[in-house]
Structures are given as structure tokens and as C-alpha cells.
Scaffold this motif. Sequence first.
Motif, PDB file in Angstrom:
ATOM      1  N   ASN A 188       0.849  -1.186   0.000  1.00  0.00           N
ATOM      2  CA  ASN A 188       0.000   0.000   0.000  1.00  0.00           C
ATOM      3  C   ASN A 188       0.894   1.249   0.000  1.00  0.00           C
ATOM      4  N   LYS A 202       0.554   3.827   3.025  1.00  0.00           N
ATOM      5  CA  LYS A 202       0.773   3.412   4.409  1.00  0.00           C
ATOM      6  C   LYS A 202       1.916   4.163   5.100  1.00  0.00           C
ATOM      7  N   SER A 240      -7.365   3.712  -0.172  1.00  0.00           N
ATOM      8  CA  SER A 240      -6.867   2.336  -0.301  1.00  0.00           C
ATOM      9  C   SER A 240      -7.923   1.449  -0.947  1.00  0.00           C
ATOM     10  N   TYR A 267      -6.047  -1.588  -2.362  1.00  0.00           N
ATOM     11  CA  TYR A 267      -4.925  -1.907  -1.501  1.00  0.00           C
ATOM     12  C   TYR A 267      -5.444  -2.383  -0.143  1.00  0.00           C
ATOM     13  N   GLU A 268      -4.653  -3.157   0.551  1.00  0.00           N
ATOM     14  CA  GLU A 268      -4.997  -3.570   1.913  1.00  0.00           C
ATOM     15  C   GLU A 268      -4.940  -2.347   2.824  1.00  0.00           C
ATOM     16  N   TRP A 269      -5.967  -2.141   3.618  1.00  0.00           N
ATOM     17  CA  TRP A 269      -6.026  -0.953   4.467  1.00  0.00           C
ATOM     18  C   TRP A 269      -6.152  -1.274   5.949  1.00  0.00           C
TER      19      TRP A 269
END
Length: 254
Positions: free
Chosen positions: A3, A6, A245, A250-252
Motif C-alpha cells: 500500500n 501506508k 486504499s 490496496y490492503e487498508w
Amino acid sequence: MINPYKKYLDNFFETITDFKHTSKRLNTVLINDVKKYTTEGAQYFSGTSLVIGDWSGPTDNGWKLNFHTGIQKSTFKENYSNEIEKVLSREFGLAYSQCFEAFETLLKDFISVKILSDQKFREGLPANKDYSRERLRGGDDIFKLVKKAGGKRFKNYSNKNNNNFRFGETFKVFSEIRHAITHSQGTLNSSKIPQDKYYQALFEHLLPSNKLDEDTIQLKFDYKTLDRLLIYLSEFGYQVFKILSEEGKYEWKI
């Protein structure tokens, strides 16, 4: 997939945590100091004078000649508690202001990532403007870009969330508080907060020691208020992180 948002969120959280940490210690030390010096039998006095020199005046063989400006301040035991209350309010206000600046920096970093990674978003921006990271402006400008980048998801989360915080109105109140601290020594012109029930309730929820019942008010902060504001700023930043995200798949989750 990593991500790209992040690391900026982590930097923001580190800033918030640092201010929470030092503000808590400052509060503890000064509150205990008040207890120590306001007890029966304790003595306290502090005085400060402003002494300066004249850059374009005479010297004593090159050494600056100082003179008293006539401005001085004294604090006695009887008003020490009130003085510390004002000092803490000022310092907590400045801490909030710094954290709001970090929040705006976070939004700029997020939008910079979005522009670089999302061709469709980039092509939807006006072609005659410079959207490089160093040219991104804060305030309403960056918030409009965040709103655009978040699309329908941004609107949906703003309309329905656990705190009933409408994102646009919340950003407005956060911004006006920061502006009053930075540019008016904490004096807020009440007209800066729109006169409707939601704005009024939101403002007094965020700053419960302050009422919009005068044309101008001197903003008051205590540690509990600052701590809650910094948590809300952190959660606001996390919401934007989550939205962007999800938009970018994307992984959030942390």
C-alpha cells in the motif's frame, strides 16, 4: 501489493503520538507544580522583564548596550493556578495546530500518490494547473482533491459513520480552529463557524469548554480536549487512508 499510502499514514501517526506523549507529561508536571506551590504555607513568585538592545545604536567597545523596555510580568502564588491554566491552554492549542498541519501534509502526500498511481484520476484534473507535490496547496484546495479522489465512497462514508462527522463540515471546523490559533493567538471570530445547528453542535462537541455565544471567543484547551482532538484527527486521517486504499484496491486494515 504494498500500500503506497501506508508510510505516510505511519509518519502522521508518529507525529500525533509524539505530541500526545509530551503534552501529557507537560500537563502532569505543571498541574503537580500548582498543587505544590498553592498549598498552605508555600511561597511562590516569578517575574520576567524584557531587556533588549538597539542594533543601530551605540555600543560599549563593540558590546551591546541593553535597556529595559518597561514591559514586565509577575506571577504570585494567588494567581499561579490561573496562570498555569492559561499556559497549558496556549501550549495545547499550539500542539493541536502543529498536528493539524501534519494532517494537511498527510492529505497532500496521499493526493501526490493518487496522482502518480492513478492515470484516470490524473487525466481528470485541469490540464493548466501544476499538481506536483511541492505545488499542492492546503485548506479547501487539498480537501477538494481528496473528495474527488474518494469518489462515491468518500460521500457515502461522510454521510454515514459512527461519529456522525460529515467530512466537509468537520474539516471546516478543524481548519478554523487552527487558523485562529496560528493567526489570532487563539481568538476565534464566531462568524467563521456557520450558523446552523450541525456546525454549532460539532464545534461545541470538539471544544466543550468553548461556546459560540460572543462575536469573538478566546479558545480554551485542556489536556482532555487536546487528547480527544488528536484522536479525531488521527481517525480522520485513517478514514481518508481507508477510502483511497479501497479505491486503489490496496490492503487498508491495520
